[in-house]
Design a protein around this motif. Structure first.
Motif, PDB file in Angstrom:
ATOM      1  N   HIS A 113       9.414  11.831  13.295  1.00 21.18           N
ATOM      2  CA  HIS A 113       9.489  10.379  13.460  1.00 21.18           C
ATOM      3  C   HIS A 113       8.104   9.768  13.255  1.00 21.18           C
ATOM      4  O   HIS A 113       7.939   8.568  13.311  1.00 21.18           O
ATOM      5  N   ASP A 114       7.099  10.632  13.026  1.00 16.93           N
ATOM      6  CA  ASP A 114       5.718  10.188  13.001  1.00 16.93           C
ATOM      7  C   ASP A 114       5.247  10.002  11.552  1.00 16.93           C
ATOM      8  O   ASP A 114       5.071  10.968  10.811  1.00 16.93           O
ATOM      9  N   LEU A 115       5.037   8.756  11.166  1.00 13.76           N
ATOM     10  CA  LEU A 115       4.599   8.478   9.789  1.00 13.76           C
ATOM     11  C   LEU A 115       3.237   9.100   9.508  1.00 13.76           C
ATOM     12  O   LEU A 115       2.932   9.458   8.368  1.00 13.76           O
ATOM     13  N   GLY A 116       2.404   9.238  10.548  1.00 12.82           N
ATOM     14  CA  GLY A 116       1.093   9.848  10.371  1.00 12.82           C
ATOM     15  C   GLY A 116       1.229  11.301   9.925  1.00 12.82           C
ATOM     16  O   GLY A 116       0.524  11.766   9.025  1.00 12.82           O
ATOM     17  N   VAL A 172       9.491   4.011  17.389  1.00 11.12           N
ATOM     18  CA  VAL A 172       8.313   3.302  16.871  1.00 11.12           C
ATOM     19  C   VAL A 172       8.539   1.787  16.785  1.00 11.12           C
ATOM     20  O   VAL A 172       7.704   0.993  17.218  1.00 11.12           O
ATOM     21  N   LEU A 230       6.260   0.672   9.037  1.00 13.90           N
ATOM     22  CA  LEU A 230       4.810   0.723   8.831  1.00 13.90           C
ATOM     23  C   LEU A 230       4.106  -0.376   9.627  1.00 13.90           C
ATOM     24  O   LEU A 230       3.052  -0.153  10.219  1.00 13.90           O
ATOM     25  N   ARG A 238      -6.565  13.286   3.918  1.00 14.41           N
ATOM     26  CA  ARG A 238      -6.124  14.632   4.310  1.00 14.41           C
ATOM     27  C   ARG A 238      -7.274  15.632   4.344  1.00 14.41           C
ATOM     28  O   ARG A 238      -8.118  15.636   3.471  1.00 14.41           O
ATOM     29  N   GLN A 249       8.598   0.383  20.234  1.00 19.22           N
ATOM     30  CA  GLN A 249       7.243   0.459  20.787  1.00 19.22           C
ATOM     31  C   GLN A 249       6.459  -0.792  20.464  1.00 19.22           C
ATOM     32  O   GLN A 249       5.823  -1.406  21.327  1.00 19.22           O
ATOM     33  N   ALA A 250       6.509  -1.176  19.182  1.00 16.54           N
ATOM     34  CA  ALA A 250       5.729  -2.318  18.726  1.00 16.54           C
ATOM     35  C   ALA A 250       6.145  -3.587  19.464  1.00 16.54           C
ATOM     36  O   ALA A 250       5.306  -4.401  19.844  1.00 16.54           O
ATOM     37  N   ARG A 292      -3.715   5.695  18.341  1.00 14.23           N
ATOM     38  CA  ARG A 292      -3.529   4.458  17.581  1.00 14.23           C
ATOM     39  C   ARG A 292      -3.189   3.306  18.510  1.00 14.23           C
ATOM     40  O   ARG A 292      -3.713   2.205  18.398  1.00 14.23           O
ATOM     41  N   VAL A 338       3.395   0.334  13.338  1.00  9.39           N
ATOM     42  CA  VAL A 338       2.342   1.265  13.725  1.00  9.39           C
ATOM     43  C   VAL A 338       1.003   0.529  13.700  1.00  9.39           C
ATOM     44  O   VAL A 338       0.692  -0.134  12.731  1.00  9.39           O
ATOM     45  N   VAL A 341       3.757  12.589   8.356  1.00 12.61           N
ATOM     46  CA  VAL A 341       4.240  12.547   6.973  1.00 12.61           C
ATOM     47  C   VAL A 341       3.069  12.320   6.027  1.00 12.61           C
ATOM     48  O   VAL A 341       2.903  13.018   5.023  1.00 12.61           O
ATOM     49  N   ALA A 342       2.229  11.341   6.374  1.00 16.09           N
ATOM     50  CA  ALA A 342       1.098  11.008   5.506  1.00 16.09           C
ATOM     51  C   ALA A 342       0.169  12.194   5.330  1.00 16.09           C
ATOM     52  O   ALA A 342      -0.427  12.372   4.272  1.00 16.09           O
ATOM     53  N   GLN A 343       0.066  13.017   6.382  1.00 12.99           N
ATOM     54  CA  GLN A 343      -0.901  14.097   6.324  1.00 12.99           C
ATOM     55  C   GLN A 343      -0.386  15.372   5.668  1.00 12.99           C
ATOM     56  O   GLN A 343      -1.168  16.137   5.125  1.00 12.99           O
ATOM     57  N   ILE A 344       0.904  15.646   5.737  1.00 20.59           N
ATOM     58  CA  ILE A 344       1.328  16.957   5.218  1.00 20.59           C
ATOM     59  C   ILE A 344       2.412  16.919   4.144  1.00 20.59           C
ATOM     60  O   ILE A 344       2.640  17.920   3.481  1.00 20.59           O
ATOM     61  N   CYS A 345       3.101  15.801   3.952  1.00 23.47           N
ATOM     62  CA  CYS A 345       4.237  15.845   3.035  1.00 23.47           C
ATOM     63  C   CYS A 345       3.836  15.423   1.620  1.00 23.47           C
ATOM     64  O   CYS A 345       2.934  14.623   1.426  1.00 23.47           O
ATOM     65  N   VAL A 362       4.764  10.437  -1.126  1.00 22.65           N
ATOM     66  CA  VAL A 362       4.292   9.868   0.133  1.00 22.65           C
ATOM     67  C   VAL A 362       3.283   8.744  -0.073  1.00 22.65           C
ATOM     68  O   VAL A 362       3.426   7.647   0.479  1.00 22.65           O
ATOM     69  N   PRO A 394      -3.075  12.289  13.294  1.00 24.21           N
ATOM     70  CA  PRO A 394      -2.707  12.134  11.888  1.00 24.21           C
ATOM     71  C   PRO A 394      -2.841  10.685  11.441  1.00 24.21           C
ATOM     72  O   PRO A 394      -2.231   9.794  12.007  1.00 24.21           O
ATOM     73  N   SER A 395      -3.634  10.462  10.425  1.00 24.60           N
ATOM     74  CA  SER A 395      -3.856   9.112   9.918  1.00 24.60           C
ATOM     75  C   SER A 395      -2.731   8.723   8.976  1.00 24.60           C
ATOM     76  O   SER A 395      -2.097   9.548   8.347  1.00 24.60           O
ATOM     77  N   LEU A 396      -2.495   7.417   8.877  1.00 24.07           N
ATOM     78  CA  LEU A 396      -1.438   6.923   8.000  1.00 24.07           C
ATOM     79  C   LEU A 396      -1.870   6.896   6.539  1.00 24.07           C
ATOM     80  O   LEU A 396      -1.085   6.580   5.666  1.00 24.07           O
ATOM     81  N   ASP A 397      -3.131   7.201   6.321  1.00 23.27           N
ATOM     82  CA  ASP A 397      -3.642   7.129   4.971  1.00 23.27           C
ATOM     83  C   ASP A 397      -3.662   8.527   4.358  1.00 23.27           C
ATOM     84  O   ASP A 397      -4.450   9.374   4.751  1.00 23.27           O
ATOM     85  N   PRO A 398      -2.769   8.790   3.377  1.00 22.77           N
ATOM     86  CA  PRO A 398      -2.669  10.149   2.825  1.00 22.77           C
ATOM     87  C   PRO A 398      -3.956  10.607   2.145  1.00 22.77           C
ATOM     88  O   PRO A 398      -4.161  11.806   1.960  1.00 22.77           O
ATOM     89  N   LEU A 423       4.085   4.856   1.157  1.00 24.13           N
ATOM     90  CA  LEU A 423       3.304   4.267   2.236  1.00 24.13           C
ATOM     91  C   LEU A 423       2.470   3.090   1.728  1.00 24.13           C
ATOM     92  O   LEU A 423       2.246   2.116   2.439  1.00 24.13           O
TER      93      LEU A 423
END
Lengths: 287, 341, 333
Positions: free
Chosen positions: B214-217, C192, B256, C271, C195-196, C221, B259, B219-223, B240, C264-268, B244
């Protein structure tokens, strides 16, 4: 104002309207049995065809017939009328023998469960002491000291029976007090009394109520046992246990004297059990 | 990265119950998993992401009905006989779960549990299995493997238990790893270790991974690619970084915005109104329409189909162009651009 | 926002675990979990103080000590300069009213057998907030305040979703017009998108009602988004406190650095394949010597194993407990 926090759509509610239809059939059956029984117990004269104490030496030890559906006993008393009149005493036993233990045990159990610590340790020892003695033997011992009779029987059962309620409630309160709503109450500055009796107890009492229903059935059996032993209701009063005892010498020749009160006990017990199961379903906290 | 497709899912549907009480948790889901890629299935509670994952190998409770097609090595797993399916499950396709304490057997030492899988899926003899168990614990980064093999699950910490579960999953040398929120119960520093471990193993063993979260972070880091699920359907799907940076579905956009981003501190988040629908009350048309700022009468009446919306991308939104325009601002988007939508 | 309103001064709290039968026979002593080991913090009027850390760092225990749900074993918590453990009678009730806690679990923090009206009316009447004939009006106001529909009053908690229940919890806390709200993982059980919504509500209420907020959470965050200042906890100690931007831009404690790197950041494009912190959390019942983080620290040297570093200044309002002035960049301080 932003669009960020408008009310969420409420979850569809399961209101009280659907309550009746959701009741289990067994529960309704239990209510039916006990409802009928209470009606009979309140107005026995209305249902009984004869005087339960009237001797009729012209009709002694008669088998079930149209005139006497349950037959007659060795004094010619109508067994059906006696079973009907006995229901008054037996229901009284069910209620009076259990209400004090229920109320006292519940209150004490709630306090013990909430306070914990040394109170719980002491309580634990008391429970151990009571439980190691067979319940019936303990009650018989107390009744023997106090003397036979219904009031003394209530006292005896009350002295022992509260332990079981207290144990159930204490365990449940102990679980409930770890939940956040109990802490929320403390953080709001509510008194301990309020937290225990307004918050924890209503959420813990269900198993005790269910046990109470079973206990009423057991109380009738106990009353009958003591009646049979001559320690409970006293002859010539009609009481199912006394009746069974009276019929014991005639088991081979006039089974109906004992069997019909026996069936009455079974049906009453069944009614309480069904009611208890149904209540457990009904009172379960909805999540 | 090779683009050879190893798993092909078409019209996967999973439902529970019967008649009036039938609830469809997953509805016509299609996607491909390529060799060596990590596909993220992302969504909120009730979106059907976990059920989708379990439906792939029909690992659902009694009474669940699975239809559609799951093609794996030329065979359809949905119609495969149970015996053949068992060979695939835990063999070519392994699974790891969110809560390793309940997924591991508490009364058996971990050695027995790893060897059990080795016995079922490899031809190794007893000595070979023992040696391989040690290798596996080493592989997943459990120190002092020889000693720890004889310990029981409760003697391991949460992160170590997750490593044990991964070791068990790897015992059969799988080609596809199904991961059901394996790091949700873990702390961030431990999550970071486990995510890195999964990526390392993917590289070393050439596995593909389907990762539910459920965590977009995460996803952003590993997918490599992601599919966003909502109310049992895929809302959008694509690489990804592209998804995003520029969502094509209003739900992804809302997710998005929910978050917090650096730079938008103490300002209102662009949250989505309301709550995700229950399975029993999925709105007609596009399931997201009651919570959507873009919704029109078309959205309330017609179910949008998942159609191509860009290079290697698909979205199921009637207003994908409008949504895409809204997000020309690359992430992190400034949260102060006004409250209204 | 300069005067400290609520402070923790060298607060310690241990929990004793009952021994199992096997442990009694083998004569092993009862296990003590050191949940808090000398925590000092101050909360200033009107600010949001974020407290972050991983499970077992003692942040929830600290929150409970701040509202006196736990009594401290050592040290003290003060409110407006008075030791809260010494408060009794009317003073204690006043403290309980002015400092409120909101709980994590939306399913257990409300009494399931009371309607929303009963829950709110109880809080209002116990603290005598409004005259009896104003109670219903006040409940209506409170429901509006947390954006719940008016018909919510007659419903039971189980009829609401998680996010709505948290709103009820907030309404209950606000009913007694508190000055401080301590929120323990308020939104971590929520989806999520929900939450917001709750975070937005909290931010808005804080501005409107001039609340002081202690926001305890594990989600960096969220803490960054909400807090003016942030305290980072590890194994029952505060390892770093700084204004939010300062902490996230220039973390001075190796644990804070690891925590930020691991999130984990939202910015790919950010990494990395380098593990942020090696190893695992040591057992809180058997604490390491010296600096509690030395078992996992990439910059560890001899002194860390023997000396426990205290919190020292690293800039305006910025303190960190590390022997290195600028770990990862410079040598020893």
């Amino acid at each position: 104002m932003t669009d960020t926090a408008r009310p969420e759509t409420p979850v569809p509610s399961r209101g009280r309207a659907g309550l009746l239809s959701r009741l289990p059939r067994t529960f309704m059956f239990g209510v039916l049995i006990l409802g009928t029984l209470v009606l009979i117990a309140i107005f026995p004269e209305f249902f009984a065809p004869y005087d339960p104490l009237a001797f009729d030496y012209s009709a002694v030890l008669q088998p079930p017939s149209a005139a006497h559906p349950f037959g007659t006993d060795n004094f010619g008393r109508d067994v059906l009328s006696r079973v009907i009149h006995a229901s008054t005493i037996n229901l009284q036993i069910a209620i009076f023998a259990t209400i004090t233990p229920f109320v006292f045990g519940t209150l004490l159990g709630a306090v013990v469960g909430y306070v914990g610590g040394i109170a719980e340790t002491i309580f634990g020892r008391v429970v151990d002491a009571v439980i190691t003695f067979p319940f019936l033997v303990l009650v018989i011992a107390i009744v023997s000291v106090l003397g036979p009779g219904l009031v003394n029987m209530y006292i005896a059962v009350g002295l022992v029976g509260w332990v079981f309620y207290a144990r159930i409630i204490a365990a449940e309160v102990k679980v409930q007090k770890r939940l956040d709503y109990a802490d929320a109450g403390r953080a709001m500055g509510y008194t301990h009394t309020r937290i225990v009796f307004r918050h924890l107890l209503p959420n813990s009492v269900t198993p005790a109520i269910v046990y109470w229903m079973t206990d009423m059935a057991l109380a009738i059996l106990l009353g009958s046992s003591l009646g049979y032993l001559g320690l409970g209701a006293q002859p010539p009063a009609a009481e199912w246990g006394v009746q069974i005892a009276e019929g014991k010498n005639f088991m081979a020749t006039a089974w109906w004297i004992s069997v019909f009160p026996g069936i009455a006990i079974v049906i009453t017990g069944l009614g309480f059990s069904l009611l208890g199961d149904g209540l457990a379903d009904l009172l379960r906290t909805r999540k | 990265m090779s683009s050879e497709t190893v798993l092909s899912v078409r019209g996967l549907t999973a439902s529970f119950g019967q008649g009036d009480r039938k609830l469809t948790a997953v509805n016509g889901v299609s996607f491909d998993v390529r060799k060596g890629e990590v596909l993220g299935l992302v969504g909120e509670s009730g979106s059907g992401k976990s059920v989708t994952l379990r439906a792939l190998t029909r690992l659902l409770p009694e009474g669940a009905e699975v239809t559609g097609q799951v093609m794996w090595r030329g065979r359809d797993l949905v119609s495969l006989p149970p015996a053949a399916l068992r060979q695939v499950r835990g063999g070519q396709i392994s699974m790891i779960f969110q809560e390793p304490m309940t997924a591991l057997n508490p009364v058996l030492p971990v050695r027995v549990q790893i060897e059990e899988n080795l016995r079922a899926h490899t031809g190794l003899d007893a000595a070979g299995r023992k040696a391989r168990s040690r290798e596996l614990l080493d592989l997943v980064g459990i120190p002092d493997a020889a000693r720890r093999l004889n310990e029981y699950p409760h003697q391991f910490s949460g992160g170590m238990r997750q490593r044990v579960m991964i070791a068990i999953a790897l015992a059969s040398d799988p080609d596809l790893l199904l991961a059901d929120e394996p790091t949700t119960a873990l702390d961030v520093t431990i999550q970071d270790q486990i995510l890195n471990l999964i990526l390392d193993l993917r590289d070393e063993l050439g596995m593909s991974v389907v990762f539910v979260t459920h965590d977009l972070g995460v996803v952003a880091q590993i997918c490599d690619r992601m599919a966003v699920m909502y109310a049992g359907r895929i809302a959008e799907e694509g690489p990804v970084a592209d998804v995003l940076a520029q969502p094509h579905h209003a739900y992804t956009l809302g997710l998005l915005g929910s978050v917090p981003h650096a730079g938008g501190e103490r300002r209102p988040l662009h949250s989505i109104e309301g709550t995700p629908p229950g399975l029993a009350a999925i709105p007609p048309g596009c399931a997201f329409n009651p919570r959507c700022g873009f919704a029109t009468s078309e959205c309330r009446q017609t179910l949008p189909q998942l159609v191509p919306s860009g290079p290697a991308r698909q979205a199921a939104c009637h207003h994908r162009d409008r949504v895409a325009d809204e997000t020309t601002v690359p992430i992190p988007r400034a949260a102060g651009s006004g409250g209204g939508r | 926002m300069t005067t400290p309103l609520l402070t923790a001064e060298a607060v310690s709290k241990d929990f004793l675990f009952a021994r199992t039968i096997a442990e009694r026979f083998t004569g092993r002593p009862a296990r003590t979990v050191h949940a808090l080991n000398g925590v000092s913090l101050e909360v200033r009027r009107g600010e949001t103080l974020g407290i972050v850390g991983e499970s077992g760092c003692g942040k929830s225990t600290l929150a409970r000590c701040l509202v006196r749900l736990h009594e401290c074993d050592a040290g003290r918590v003060t409110f407006e300069g008075a030791d809260i453990a010494m408060l009794s009678g009317a003073d204690r009730r006043a403290f309980n009213r002015r400092v409120q806690m909101i709980f994590q679990d939306p399913y257990s923090s409300l009494n399931p057998r009371m309607t929303v009206r009963q829950i709110l009316a109880e809080a209002l009447s116990v603290h005598g907030m409004v005259p009896r004939d104003r109670v219903d009006d006040r409940i209506a106001e409170l429901l509006t305040l947390v954006r719940l529909p008016q018909d919510a009053a007659t419903k039971y908690p189980h009829e609401f979703s998680g996010g709505q229940r948290q709103r009820i919890g907030i309404a209950r806390a606000l009913s007694v017009e508190p000055e401080v709200l301590v929120a323990d993982e308020l939104v971590s059980a929520l989806d999520v998108s929900v939450q917001a919504q709750v975070v937005n509500l909290l931010l808005e209420l804080q501005e409107r009602l001039e609340l002081t907020l202690v926001f305890v959470a594990h989600d960096l965050r969220l803490v960054r988004h909400i807090s003016h200042r942030v305290a980072v906890m590890y194994l029952g100690q505060v390892v770093e406190v700084a204004p939010t931007e300062e902490l996230f831009e220039r973390p001075r404690h190796p644990y804070t650095q690891a925590l930020l790197k691991a999130a984990p950041s939202l910015d790919p494009s950010t990494r990395t394949r380098k593990v942020a912190a090696k190893g695992e959390l040591p057992s809180p019942s058997n604490l390491p010597s010296g600096c509690l983080f030395h078992t996992r620290c990439p910059h560890v040297f001899d002194r860390c194993r023997s000396d426990a570093p205290g919190l020292t200044s690293r800039g305006p309002g910025h303190v960190a407990a590390c022997h290195l002035a600028n770990p990862g960049i410079e040598g020893p301080a």
